[in-house]
Design a protein around this motif. Structure first.
Motif, mmCIF file in Angstrom:
data_model
loop_
_atom_site.group_PDB
_atom_site.id
_atom_site.type_symbol
_atom_site.label_atom_id
_atom_site.label_comp_id
_atom_site.label_asym_id
_atom_site.label_seq_id
_atom_site.Cartn_x
_atom_site.Cartn_y
_atom_site.Cartn_z
ATOM 1 N N LYS A 32 63.686 52.526 18.883
ATOM 2 C CA LYS A 32 64.044 51.848 20.550
ATOM 3 C C LYS A 32 63.560 52.987 21.710
ATOM 4 O O LYS A 32 63.504 53.130 22.812
ATOM 5 C CB LYS A 32 65.045 51.342 20.155
ATOM 6 N N GLU A 33 63.588 54.455 21.012
ATOM 7 C CA GLU A 33 64.239 56.120 21.999
ATOM 8 C C GLU A 33 62.769 56.213 22.594
ATOM 9 O O GLU A 33 62.797 56.321 23.507
ATOM 10 C CB GLU A 33 64.785 56.962 21.082
ATOM 11 N N TYR A 34 61.685 55.338 22.392
ATOM 12 C CA TYR A 34 60.175 55.604 23.222
ATOM 13 C C TYR A 34 61.020 54.865 23.787
ATOM 14 O O TYR A 34 59.455 55.201 25.077
ATOM 15 C CB TYR A 34 59.443 55.552 21.986
ATOM 16 N N GLN A 79 62.178 54.328 26.593
ATOM 17 C CA GLN A 79 62.600 54.852 28.494
ATOM 18 C C GLN A 79 60.607 55.882 28.979
ATOM 19 O O GLN A 79 60.901 56.104 30.058
ATOM 20 C CB GLN A 79 63.645 56.282 27.685
ATOM 21 N N HIS A 80 60.210 56.108 28.374
ATOM 22 C CA HIS A 80 58.994 56.888 28.323
ATOM 23 C C HIS A 80 57.717 55.657 29.433
ATOM 24 O O HIS A 80 56.441 56.172 29.939
ATOM 25 C CB HIS A 80 57.848 57.372 26.761
ATOM 26 N N GLN A 112 57.152 54.000 32.012
ATOM 27 C CA GLN A 112 56.692 53.776 33.276
ATOM 28 C C GLN A 112 55.711 52.273 34.023
ATOM 29 O O GLN A 112 56.002 51.923 34.750
ATOM 30 C CB GLN A 112 56.584 54.760 33.553
ATOM 31 N N GLN A 149 63.782 45.619 27.614
ATOM 32 C CA GLN A 149 63.544 46.045 26.387
ATOM 33 C C GLN A 149 63.368 48.198 27.076
ATOM 34 O O GLN A 149 63.781 48.887 26.523
ATOM 35 C CB GLN A 149 62.425 46.647 25.640
ATOM 36 N N PHE A 150 62.485 47.575 28.253
ATOM 37 C CA PHE A 150 62.075 48.895 29.130
ATOM 38 C C PHE A 150 62.715 49.439 30.484
ATOM 39 O O PHE A 150 62.756 48.850 30.904
ATOM 40 C CB PHE A 150 59.993 48.722 29.290
ATOM 41 N N PRO A 151 63.699 50.376 30.050
ATOM 42 C CA PRO A 151 64.243 50.388 31.226
ATOM 43 C C PRO A 151 63.586 51.049 32.336
ATOM 44 O O PRO A 151 64.033 51.154 33.421
ATOM 45 C CB PRO A 151 65.746 50.964 30.884
ATOM 46 N N ASN A 152 62.088 51.815 32.606
ATOM 47 C CA ASN A 152 62.355 52.426 33.498
ATOM 48 C C ASN A 152 60.339 52.228 33.535
ATOM 49 O O ASN A 152 59.885 52.368 34.406
ATOM 50 C CB ASN A 152 61.714 53.916 32.983
#
Length: 323
Positions: A248-250, A252-253, A255, A292-295
């Protein structure tokens, strides 16, 4: 007599591809190109068409040729250690053969006259298998009519030909055996959306590893007898991506998503795919998947159900357009 560019020459063009060079009437151009490189041989283009942050097209009307400066190729050039600078991002050439100039995929940036150049691969007429040919660092695709394929030596080309500089990325071999993780992982309901995300994380950004290569995968799992020249989905490869856990930490990448028929993810699933069918179209996606993808701010997608899919992207606050 074919008139290429009045200020430069009246000689019919001969284009010979070798390694990372395109030799035009005896003069070598090394890829990736800049506009100055092209102008030194062909003169100034007749048309220049720009689409912000996507491409710049340099069009030679009488020659039937379009050179494309693509912003999306930069990451690949850097990873393959062939990046020069922001000026040298011309990596694809389109030659519009035929009786009249015809669009391949609905593009409107076209030259006025058909191409008559002779194209050679290491000095010989290229041999195409299912519309494709590879020479040195170049991928060639014949854009034959939908539902047809060309196999054999192309002494006379009658369909639009694209020539893309796409150097191989050398990666150290790693095992593709899947491992369980204790980390939180992303959840997907739609495999084509997951594949689009994998393209970003694995191939564009290289944060998701190992980088999947169908030839290495076939070698490691030789008992599966994988056809690396397949014109259909290689099911063991698709199974691999379906089971692949993405931390899940990925998220953020991510865009931007840019789905394109030439994306590595698709060519590792169908090595001979021509990008002309709806196999990987994003026709369904859930709001919760997107959130799930905030950016994630924008997406360019392939879809045959765009109106409904766009409504989901709109609900998630993400700009989306059709490829």
């Amino acid at each position: 007599m074919f008139h290429f560019f009045k200020k430069k020459t009246h000689k019919k063009l001969e284009i010979n591809l070798h390694n990372n060079s395109m030799i035009i009437n005896g003069t070598s151009l090394s890829f990736p190109l800049s506009l100055k490189d092209i102008e030194a041989i062909l003169g100034k283009p007749d048309q220049v068409v720009k689409k912000e942050n996507k491409f710049i097209k340099y069009i030679y009307d009488n020659a039937g040729i379009v050179f494309e400066h693509s912003f999306s190729i930069k990451n690949h050039l850097k990873k393959s250690k062939t990046y020069i600078d922001e000026e040298h991002l011309i990596s694809t050439v389109f030659l519009y053969y035929g009786d009249v100039v015809k669009s391949m995929t609905g593009e409107k940036e076209l030259p006025k006259q058909p191409c008559q150049a002779v194209v050679l691969s290491d000095g010989k007429s290229p041999y195409f298998f299912s519309d494709r040919h590879r020479v040195g660092d170049f991928n060639l695709i014949l854009w034959t009519p939908y539902g047809t394929n060309f196999n054999g030596i192309a002494e006379t080309i009658t369909d639009t030909l694209s020539i893309s500089y796409f150097p191989e990325i050398k990666n150290e071999r790693e095992s593709y055996k899947l491992k369980e993780t204790d980390e939180e992982v992303l959840h997907f309901e739609n495999i084509n959306f997951k594949l689009a995300i994998i393209q970003v994380l694995m191939y564009d950004l290289e944060v998701l590893k190992p980088v999947f290569n169908i030839f290495d995968f076939a070698e490691e799992f030789s008992e599966l007898d994988i056809d690396t020249e397949s014109m259909e989905i290689i099911q063991p490869a698709l199974d691999h991506f379906e089971k692949l856990q993405i931390p899940k930490e990925y998220a953020q990448h991510v865009q931007e998503i840019y789905m394109d028929g030439g994306n590595e993810i698709y060519l590792n699933l169908i090595p001979q795919w021509d990008g002309e069918d709806e196999t990987f179209d994003l026709n369904e996606v859930g709001v919760e998947e997107l959130r799930q993808f905030p950016n994630l701010e924008e997406a360019t997608i392939m879809s045959s159900n765009f109106k409904q899919v766009k409504a989901v992207f709109d609900e998630a606050g993400i700009d989306v357009e059709l490829l």
